[in-house]
Write a protein that holds these residues in place. Structure first.
Motif, PDB file in Angstrom:
ATOM      1  N   GLU A 103      36.926  56.968 -59.423  1.00 31.88           N
ATOM      2  CA  GLU A 103      37.030  55.602 -59.634  1.00 31.88           C
ATOM      3  C   GLU A 103      35.967  54.773 -60.018  1.00 31.88           C
ATOM      4  N   ARG A 104      34.892  55.256 -59.296  1.00 33.68           N
ATOM      5  CA  ARG A 104      33.512  54.560 -59.692  1.00 33.68           C
ATOM      6  C   ARG A 104      32.884  54.753 -61.140  1.00 33.68           C
ATOM      7  N   GLN A 105      33.379  56.017 -61.546  1.00 29.83           N
ATOM      8  CA  GLN A 105      33.150  56.360 -62.841  1.00 29.83           C
ATOM      9  C   GLN A 105      33.579  55.335 -63.928  1.00 29.83           C
ATOM     10  N   VAL A 117      31.662  47.192 -57.757  1.00 29.63           N
ATOM     11  CA  VAL A 117      32.526  48.133 -58.927  1.00 29.63           C
ATOM     12  C   VAL A 117      33.594  48.580 -57.877  1.00 29.63           C
ATOM     13  N   ALA A 118      34.852  48.196 -58.635  1.00 30.15           N
ATOM     14  CA  ALA A 118      36.081  48.304 -57.840  1.00 30.15           C
ATOM     15  C   ALA A 118      36.484  49.662 -57.913  1.00 30.15           C
ATOM     16  N   VAL A 119      36.979  50.099 -56.568  1.00 28.70           N
ATOM     17  CA  VAL A 119      37.659  51.406 -56.533  1.00 28.70           C
ATOM     18  C   VAL A 119      39.017  51.480 -56.124  1.00 28.70           C
ATOM     19  N   LEU A 129      39.454  46.024 -56.514  1.00 33.27           N
ATOM     20  CA  LEU A 129      38.465  45.679 -55.363  1.00 33.27           C
ATOM     21  C   LEU A 129      37.469  46.803 -54.920  1.00 33.27           C
ATOM     22  N   CYS A 130      36.531  46.339 -54.462  1.00 34.10           N
ATOM     23  CA  CYS A 130      35.591  47.368 -54.083  1.00 34.10           C
ATOM     24  C   CYS A 130      35.942  47.735 -52.695  1.00 34.10           C
ATOM     25  N   GLU A 131      35.257  48.742 -52.163  1.00 38.21           N
ATOM     26  CA  GLU A 131      35.701  49.118 -50.449  1.00 38.21           C
ATOM     27  C   GLU A 131      35.634  47.832 -49.837  1.00 38.21           C
ATOM     28  N   SER A 132      34.280  47.294 -49.811  1.00 41.65           N
ATOM     29  CA  SER A 132      33.859  46.309 -48.798  1.00 41.65           C
ATOM     30  C   SER A 132      34.993  45.089 -48.844  1.00 41.65           C
ATOM     31  N   CYS A 133      35.229  44.584 -50.100  1.00 45.02           N
ATOM     32  CA  CYS A 133      35.816  43.573 -50.283  1.00 45.02           C
ATOM     33  C   CYS A 133      37.347  43.706 -49.970  1.00 45.02           C
ATOM     34  N   ALA A 134      37.612  44.802 -50.380  1.00 42.68           N
ATOM     35  CA  ALA A 134      39.348  45.380 -49.919  1.00 42.68           C
ATOM     36  C   ALA A 134      39.388  45.095 -48.450  1.00 42.68           C
ATOM     37  N   PRO A 150      44.115  54.029 -54.706  1.00 43.29           N
ATOM     38  CA  PRO A 150      42.884  54.314 -55.509  1.00 43.29           C
ATOM     39  C   PRO A 150      43.094  53.798 -56.889  1.00 43.29           C
ATOM     40  N   LEU A 151      42.140  53.289 -57.533  1.00 44.12           N
ATOM     41  CA  LEU A 151      42.328  52.384 -58.889  1.00 44.12           C
ATOM     42  C   LEU A 151      42.689  53.445 -59.838  1.00 44.12           C
TER      43      LEU A 151
END
Ligand SMILES: Nc1nc2c(ncn2[C@@H]2O[C@H](COP(=O)(O)OP(=O)(O)OP(=O)(O)O)[C@@H](O)[C@H]2O)c(=O)[nH]1
Ligand SMILES: [Mg+2]
Length: 541
Positions: A103-105, A117-119, A129-134, A150-151
């Motif tokens: 997902e990061r890619q 970076v959203a994953v 969302l990124c992990e922490s924001c999610a 997952p994205l």
């Protein structure tokens, strides 16, 4: 790149997915995944596989990749990481594998914070969302129930028809003759609109077909990437191996081998030179000893003759009676002195020039001189006498006035173990019919051409052909010398002459020299003796 992934495809190793199983290339010790190993082996020999990193070959037991040993240490490590039993010291918490690496890619911004970076995709909030924001945004009781995926698993949004905005696009037109630019259609388009009666398929089927095609492409391109990456890596290794300035590599190794070879050659040369010099000095010492003995013997004879002469001189002034009394003694003394052996050295004993040759295996041989006859021929004024004077080391401060040789001159020179008589024969037209008397018993012929007089080239070539074509020359080596090469700069005429000489049906050795400056003369004498020694079947010097 995944830290615990295959360095070829960069995908994570896995104990559950066979294609991602880490396999050890026993030839070199590198590990790659089974999938990559399979595609690499297909491009190489099936009975073995070349490591993509160092090109070392590993035999495939039974010709099957699956018979390569699994990297159990790595599998165990992965298991322990997934258990959380390995602590990441830098973070002081269980070591984690990045499960969102794919997902990061995609590098899509987090909707909450653009720097992240959203994953993850929340299917309810429709946000990336990124992990922490999610975690933060979905921490309440209600929001925590939102489905997040997952994205890469994000469902594709519904697409609405451009003509009938409240209808979803459900079909794709497959009519060959359809002239509509928009091939997507809704129910209205299909049943009443511009696609009425057209062949069509469900959009999901079309998408699946397209995705399948893209997956195939990805598969092919992935393989291609692996091959290209492997080649790039191999090229990098080769470049590094051959680049100057490296501390190790093939260039360094080969350079060392070449240097060692030359070191050995120099050591051998030094050893042979010392042995040759020792031999020469031993020879000289023995000669000195023998000459000294000879000299001492002659000095003793000389002393005896001197004292006898004094005795006889004294006797001449004695009284008659006394002289007669000593008659017998005096005669005996004179006779014994006269009979004293006095070996007078001949020229060969007194000659201090040392004849030598050096064999192919660089051994020095001291021996008698080999007499050889070298005949100089060529048109008048071509420079024969001047070259002979150079060979005789007669100083030539300036160019002499032309002085044609009438008949011939003979000069003797010594070189190594050769005593060469140089026959310098006049080249005037009236003398040329006599040449055969000189070359008929020569060991080497030097035919000289004046490089400056191109107006006489054809005359010179004619005489050369006549001479060399004479059966009397036989196997005698013939050198053709272009004299005055330092004079007029090389020109087209000379090139033409050289090719004409080379085209003659005789074995001729061409050389260039300049009698005025002396260039090319020293090499000439060496070449002559080498040719003569070959002719005589001796070891060339
Ligand atoms: N500048 C120059 N002059 C040369 C050279 N070689 C010979 N000469 C001159 O050319 C003239 C003729 O040279 P010789 O050596 O006598 O010629 P040759 O071949 O012996 O002639 P014949 O005895 O008549 O057959 C002399 O004046 C030489 O000084 C050279 O290399 N450069
Ligand atoms: Mg001459």
């Amino acid at each position: 790149m995944n830290e615990y992934g295959c360095n070829v495809c960069e995908e994570e190793y896995s104990a559950n997915d066979e294609t991602k199983c880490p396999r050890v290339l026993t030839g070199c010790g590198h590990t790659i995944c089974q999938g990559c190993a399979t595609s690499i082996a297909q491009t190489g020999r099936p009975s073995s596989i070349f490591c993509p990193f160092d090109r070392i070959s590993t035999v495939l037991p039974g010709g099957d990749i699956r018979n390569l040993k699994k990297n159990f240490a790595l599998l165990e490590l992965l298991e322990r990481i997934s258990d959380g039993s390995i602590i990441d010291r830098s973070q002081n918490e269980p070591f984690q594998i990045d499960k969102y690496a794919k997902e990061r890619q995609l590098n899509i911004e987090c909707d909450e914070d653009q720097c992240h970076v959203a994953v993850i995709y929340c299917t309810v909030c429709d946000s990336n969302l990124c992990e922490s924001c999610a975690e933060i945004t979905h921490s309440t009781n209600v929001l925590s129930k939102h489905k997040r995926v997952p994205l890469t698993d994000k469902p594709t949004p519904l697409v609405y028809c451009k003509l009938h905005a409240s209808y979803c696009v459900e079909f794709v037109c497959k009519e060959e003759y359809c002239d509509s630019e928009n091939r997507m259609m809704c129910l209205m388009c299909r049943d009443y609109g511009r696609h009425k009666g057209h062949r069509h398929i469900m959009i999901e089927n079309e998408l699946e077909e397209l995705k399948e095609k893209l997956r195939e492409f990805l598969n092919v391109l992935g393989k291609q990437t692996r091959i290209v990456d492997t080649s790039v890596r191999s090229l990098e290794i080769a470049i590094q191996d051959l680049s100057p300035g490296q501390e190790e590599g093939q260039l360094v190794e080969t350079r060392q081998e070449v240097r060692a070879h030359f070191r050995q050659l120099r050591a051998n040369l030094d050893r042979d030179e010392s042995a040759a010099i020792d031999k020469l000095e031993t020879y000289a010492r023995e000669r000195v000893e023998s000459l000294t003995t000879n000299r001492d013997r002659l000095m003793a004879v000389s002393t005896k003759i001197g004292s006898t002469c004094i005795e006889l001189q004294k006797a001449l002034i004695l009284e008659k009676g006394k002289l007669l009394e000593q008659k017998d003694d005096l005669i005996a003394l004179a006779e014994s002195t006269n009979a004293e052996p006095a070996s007078i050295p001949d020229d060969s004993q007194l000659c201090t020039r040392i004849a030598f040759s050096i064999s192919n295996d660089r051994r020095l041989h001291i021996g008698d001189f080999i007499d050889s006859r070298v005949v100089f021929l060529g048109l008048d004024g071509s420079g024969k006498t001047s070259i002979v004077r150079r060979l005789k080391k007669i100083p030539m401060e300036s160019v002499l006035a032309p002085h044609p040789t009438i008949g011939f001159n003979v000069e003797l020179i010594h070189y190594k173990n050769y005593r060469l008589s140089l026959w310098d024969v006049g080249g005037l037209p009236k003398l040329r019919h006599l040449w055969k008397h000189y070359y008929s018993n020569a060991q080497c012929i030097l035919y000289i051409i004046d490089g400056d007089s191109y107006e006489r080239y054809s005359e010179s070539l004619r005489e050369l052909t006549k001479t060399v074509g004479d059966p009397l020359v036989g196997t005698c080596p013939v050198f053709v010398g272009i004299n005055r090469k330092d004079g007029t700069p090389l020109n087209g005429h000379l090139d033409a002459l050289l090719s004409q000489i080379s085209a003659l049906p005789f074995q001729l050795q061409i050389f260039q020299c300049d009698a005025a400056s002396g260039s090319g003369i020293d090499q000439l004498i060496d070449q002559i003796t080498v040719s003569i020694s070959r002719l005589n079947g001796e070891i060339p010097v």
